[in-house]
Write a protein that holds these residues in place. Structure first.
Motif, PDB file in Angstrom:
ATOM      1  N   ALA A 143      51.112 -23.797  -5.038  1.00  0.00           N
ATOM      2  CA  ALA A 143      50.064 -24.794  -4.829  1.00  0.00           C
ATOM      3  C   ALA A 143      49.456 -24.715  -3.433  1.00  0.00           C
ATOM      4  O   ALA A 143      48.552 -25.479  -3.100  1.00  0.00           O
ATOM      5  CB  ALA A 143      50.620 -26.200  -5.068  1.00  0.00           C
ATOM      6  N   VAL A 144      49.959 -23.814  -2.600  1.00  0.00           N
ATOM      7  CA  VAL A 144      49.535 -23.709  -1.199  1.00  0.00           C
ATOM      8  C   VAL A 144      48.843 -22.372  -0.993  1.00  0.00           C
ATOM      9  O   VAL A 144      49.024 -21.434  -1.771  1.00  0.00           O
ATOM     10  CB  VAL A 144      50.756 -23.867  -0.264  1.00  0.00           C
ATOM     11  CG1 VAL A 144      50.370 -23.734   1.199  1.00  0.00           C
ATOM     12  CG2 VAL A 144      51.417 -25.222  -0.510  1.00  0.00           C
ATOM     13  N   SER A 145      48.040 -22.272   0.065  1.00  0.00           N
ATOM     14  CA  SER A 145      47.266 -21.053   0.311  1.00  0.00           C
ATOM     15  C   SER A 145      47.523 -20.493   1.705  1.00  0.00           C
ATOM     16  O   SER A 145      47.856 -21.226   2.639  1.00  0.00           O
ATOM     17  CB  SER A 145      45.758 -21.341   0.188  1.00  0.00           C
ATOM     18  OG  SER A 145      45.430 -21.755  -1.124  1.00  0.00           O
ATOM     19  N   CYS A 146      47.351 -19.188   1.811  1.00  0.00           N
ATOM     20  CA  CYS A 146      47.112 -18.529   3.091  1.00  0.00           C
ATOM     21  C   CYS A 146      45.625 -18.204   3.141  1.00  0.00           C
ATOM     22  O   CYS A 146      45.050 -17.752   2.144  1.00  0.00           O
ATOM     23  CB  CYS A 146      47.917 -17.238   3.207  1.00  0.00           C
ATOM     24  SG  CYS A 146      49.648 -17.462   3.663  1.00  0.00           S
ATOM     25  N   THR A 147      45.005 -18.437   4.277  1.00  0.00           N
ATOM     26  CA  THR A 147      43.603 -18.102   4.463  1.00  0.00           C
ATOM     27  C   THR A 147      43.497 -17.158   5.662  1.00  0.00           C
ATOM     28  O   THR A 147      44.409 -17.093   6.494  1.00  0.00           O
ATOM     29  CB  THR A 147      42.745 -19.349   4.736  1.00  0.00           C
ATOM     30  OG1 THR A 147      43.095 -19.879   6.034  1.00  0.00           O
ATOM     31  CG2 THR A 147      42.980 -20.419   3.670  1.00  0.00           C
ATOM     32  N   PRO A 148      42.399 -16.421   5.768  1.00  0.00           N
ATOM     33  CA  PRO A 148      42.240 -15.582   6.963  1.00  0.00           C
ATOM     34  C   PRO A 148      42.402 -16.359   8.262  1.00  0.00           C
ATOM     35  O   PRO A 148      43.010 -15.867   9.215  1.00  0.00           O
ATOM     36  CB  PRO A 148      40.823 -15.020   6.796  1.00  0.00           C
ATOM     37  CG  PRO A 148      40.630 -14.948   5.306  1.00  0.00           C
ATOM     38  CD  PRO A 148      41.322 -16.177   4.769  1.00  0.00           C
ATOM     39  N   ASN A 149      41.904 -17.592   8.296  1.00  0.00           N
ATOM     40  CA  ASN A 149      42.039 -18.400   9.510  1.00  0.00           C
ATOM     41  C   ASN A 149      43.488 -18.800   9.764  1.00  0.00           C
ATOM     42  O   ASN A 149      43.973 -18.722  10.897  1.00  0.00           O
ATOM     43  CB  ASN A 149      41.173 -19.657   9.419  1.00  0.00           C
ATOM     44  CG  ASN A 149      39.720 -19.375   9.737  1.00  0.00           C
ATOM     45  OD1 ASN A 149      39.391 -18.322  10.255  1.00  0.00           O
ATOM     46  ND2 ASN A 149      38.858 -20.332   9.429  1.00  0.00           N
ATOM     47  N   SER A 150      44.186 -19.248   8.720  1.00  0.00           N
ATOM     48  CA  SER A 150      45.562 -19.710   8.918  1.00  0.00           C
ATOM     49  C   SER A 150      46.481 -18.566   9.336  1.00  0.00           C
ATOM     50  O   SER A 150      47.423 -18.758  10.106  1.00  0.00           O
ATOM     51  CB  SER A 150      46.089 -20.399   7.655  1.00  0.00           C
ATOM     52  OG  SER A 150      46.334 -19.466   6.611  1.00  0.00           O
TER      53      SER A 150
ATOM     54  N   ARG B 214      41.419 -10.430   5.510  1.00  0.00           N
ATOM     55  CA  ARG B 214      40.529 -10.557   4.348  1.00  0.00           C
ATOM     56  C   ARG B 214      41.236 -11.325   3.234  1.00  0.00           C
ATOM     57  O   ARG B 214      42.395 -11.043   2.917  1.00  0.00           O
ATOM     58  CB  ARG B 214      40.134  -9.161   3.862  1.00  0.00           C
ATOM     59  CG  ARG B 214      39.310  -9.120   2.597  1.00  0.00           C
ATOM     60  CD  ARG B 214      38.888  -7.696   2.250  1.00  0.00           C
ATOM     61  NE  ARG B 214      40.027  -6.800   2.102  1.00  0.00           N
ATOM     62  CZ  ARG B 214      40.711  -6.641   0.957  1.00  0.00           C
ATOM     63  NH1 ARG B 214      40.380  -7.357  -0.122  1.00  0.00           N
ATOM     64  NH2 ARG B 214      41.724  -5.789   0.895  1.00  0.00           N
ATOM     65  N   ALA B 215      40.538 -12.268   2.657  1.00  0.00           N
ATOM     66  CA  ALA B 215      41.081 -13.022   1.528  1.00  0.00           C
ATOM     67  C   ALA B 215      41.082 -12.147   0.279  1.00  0.00           C
ATOM     68  O   ALA B 215      40.031 -11.657  -0.151  1.00  0.00           O
ATOM     69  CB  ALA B 215      40.261 -14.283   1.292  1.00  0.00           C
ATOM     70  N   VAL B 216      42.272 -11.930  -0.288  1.00  0.00           N
ATOM     71  CA  VAL B 216      42.389 -11.185  -1.540  1.00  0.00           C
ATOM     72  C   VAL B 216      42.006 -12.080  -2.707  1.00  0.00           C
ATOM     73  O   VAL B 216      41.336 -11.661  -3.648  1.00  0.00           O
ATOM     74  CB  VAL B 216      43.819 -10.648  -1.712  1.00  0.00           C
ATOM     75  CG1 VAL B 216      43.979  -9.948  -3.055  1.00  0.00           C
ATOM     76  CG2 VAL B 216      44.162  -9.703  -0.569  1.00  0.00           C
ATOM     77  N   ASP B 217      42.457 -13.317  -2.652  1.00  0.00           N
ATOM     78  CA  ASP B 217      42.094 -14.350  -3.626  1.00  0.00           C
ATOM     79  C   ASP B 217      42.170 -15.672  -2.884  1.00  0.00           C
ATOM     80  O   ASP B 217      42.154 -15.703  -1.650  1.00  0.00           O
ATOM     81  CB  ASP B 217      43.006 -14.308  -4.860  1.00  0.00           C
ATOM     82  CG  ASP B 217      44.485 -14.336  -4.498  1.00  0.00           C
ATOM     83  OD1 ASP B 217      44.851 -15.058  -3.532  1.00  0.00           O
ATOM     84  OD2 ASP B 217      45.288 -13.663  -5.167  1.00  0.00           O
ATOM     85  N   ASP B 218      42.272 -16.775  -3.623  1.00  0.00           N
ATOM     86  CA  ASP B 218      42.213 -18.078  -2.950  1.00  0.00           C
ATOM     87  C   ASP B 218      43.510 -18.469  -2.255  1.00  0.00           C
ATOM     88  O   ASP B 218      43.577 -19.538  -1.638  1.00  0.00           O
ATOM     89  CB  ASP B 218      41.791 -19.168  -3.933  1.00  0.00           C
ATOM     90  CG  ASP B 218      42.764 -19.318  -5.093  1.00  0.00           C
ATOM     91  OD1 ASP B 218      43.748 -18.530  -5.154  1.00  0.00           O
ATOM     92  OD2 ASP B 218      42.556 -20.216  -5.939  1.00  0.00           O
TER      93      ASP B 218
END
Length: 458
Positions: free
Chosen positions: A238-245, A275-279
């Motif tokens: 339910a949690v994400s990694c983002t390029p910024n994080s 780069r974001a691979v997915d969300d």
């Protein structure tokens, strides 16, 4: 595991902090090749190194270790724990090793354990100092031989090499003393031929578990290192990694967000791309590692600086609050005079620290806030060469912290002690005195490893 990638499961940022067990199960389902977790740091101050005691409670460490040991045994993958017992002292390694042995016996596991010790011999370091092999890190100055002898504990911060050697020696579980946070996650990928640039960068990003995600409370992360870069995702779906994080974590605990020194060299992420691979998954490429000409080990040491007694009072009087810094200066002045007259002590015999919580206790003169506070907590911390003296000084301060008026007041203010007795003896206090590097004859020379076949039949 295959030769093209290594998958690292990091369940949380610190052993004993806790994590959802289901996130570890998800990491195993994703094909984890190794579990790595940090057991401590210097973040919580010099007490844990100076005293050789852990910050975490045994129950919390045991709860985490039970989950991880069973996961490692069930999946036949290694478990690596670093900076055991908070500061990585020999007693800290033995403490975690004892917990580990109990769990292995209770749960009927068949695991070989390696304990890697990082405490340093002051006499050996004195010789290295005389040879010019020890140098200060800012802001420390040159090291005196006496300082080495004054330390209650000295640890060397190992890189990945002693951990890799323990794995090659047959360990299923590696319990390391003081180590760089990154070495724990880097050891297994480097051992299996992954390139150092992506490996060290991935290790830096995963070091604190979920801190590189959009919800640091969710647990850990899962990184896959290959020959061109790495990908990272949270263990909680339910949690994400983002390029910024992910990129932002290079700002954490580093003097330079693009370059980070390890014992073996320097990680350079200047050209790294995120780069974001997915969300919820991020791909990182372009990291490089520059090997050092001389392998160095960072030394950390703490010595006893005295004994402390603390007292705490609270001010709500608006007149005092309007001139709270003047009141604090008056408290220090009157206390110094009374201690001299009643105890016969010179100011050189003790130290007094007055902190105004709610005013500027954290940032002090750098605090940008202006205007009077609604209420202020006054912390008095007394340090002396023995506990009795520290407490005696704090007791002299007691009536002043309850009723000290300023010169323009025609009444005695009533302040508030939250505790009875008002004085709390904090016991021995320690200070960091080593922040130096020593040239290492080899990456493993300053460390000692013991192998233990801990089984249910042991």
């Amino acid at each position: 595991m295959n030769d093209t990638a290594v998958r690292i499961l990091v369940p949380t940022g610190m052993l004993g902090a806790g994590f959802p067990p289901e996130t570890v199960e998800r990491g195993l389902a994703l094909g984890a090749d190794v579990i790595a977790i940090d057991g401590g740091s210097t973040d919580s101050g010099p007490h844990y190194l100076g005293s050789g005691t852990p910050k975490t409670t045994r129950a919390a460490v045991a709860a985490d270790m039970r989950i991880l040991l069973n996961a490692a045994a069930r999946s036949s993958i290694p478990l690596i724990v670093g900076s055991c017992g908070t500061a990585g002292t020999d007693s800290g390694v033995d403490w975690v090793a004892g917990i580990t042995a109990d769990i292995i016996a209770e749960d009927g596991l068949d695991l070989a354990v390696a304990a890697v010790y990082s405490e340093q011999d002051p006499d050996h370091l004195s010789g290295r100092l005389a040879a010019g092999a020890i140098r200060p890190l800012p802001p420390m100055g040159d090291l005196r031989p006496d300082t080495l002898r004054e330390c209650t504990h000295i640890v060397g911060m190992m890189g990945h090499e002693p951990i890799e050697a323990a794995l090659r020696g047959g360990a299923d579980v590696v319990l390391a003393g003081r180590a760089t946070d990154t070495a724990l996650a880097a050891a297994y990928p480097l051992m299996h031929g992954m390139p150092p640039g992506p490996t060290w960068h991935a290790a830096k990003i995963v070091e604190c578990g979920g801190q590189s995600t959009t919800d640091p409370r969710s647990g850990g992360v899962f990184a896959t290192v290959d020959h061109h870069g790495f990908t990272i995702e949270p263990l909680d779906p339910a949690v994400s990694c983002t390029p910024n994080s992910v990129a932002a974590h290079m700002l954490y605990e580093t003097a330079d967000p693009f370059r980070m020194r390890e014992p073996a060299g320097t990680l350079d992420v200047t050209a790294a791309t995120y780069r974001a691979v997915d969300d919820r998954t991020v791909r990182v490429e372009g990291s490089v590692f520059e090997p050092a000409e001389q392998h160095t080990i960072k030394l950390e040491g703490a010595r006893l600086s005295g004994y402390e007694t603390m007292s705490f009072s609270a001010i709500r009087d608006p007149h005092l609050l309007a001139g709270i810094e003047d009141w604090a200066a008056l408290l220090h002045e009157v206390l110094t005079d009374r201690v001299g007259r009643t105890l016969g002590l010179d100011p050189a015999d003790y130290a007094v620290d007055i902190r105004l919580y709610g005013h500027n206790a954290v940032l002090q003169e750098r605090d940008p806030a202006t205007g009077p506070a609604r209420e202020v907590g006054v912390m008095l911390l007394v340090r002396a060469s023995d506990q009795a003296t520290a407490t005696a000084v704090a007791k002299v301060a007691n009536p002043l912290m309850l009723h000290l008026p300023t010169a323009d007041m025609d009444y005695l203010p009533s302040l508030a002690f939250p505790f009875s007795p008002a004085e709390t003896e904090r016991g021995p206090a320690y200070e960091f005195v080593l922040n130096h590097t020593v040239d290492a004859e080899s990456p493993t020379a300053l460390f000692r490893t013991e192998y233990r076949k801990a089984t249910a039949d042991a």
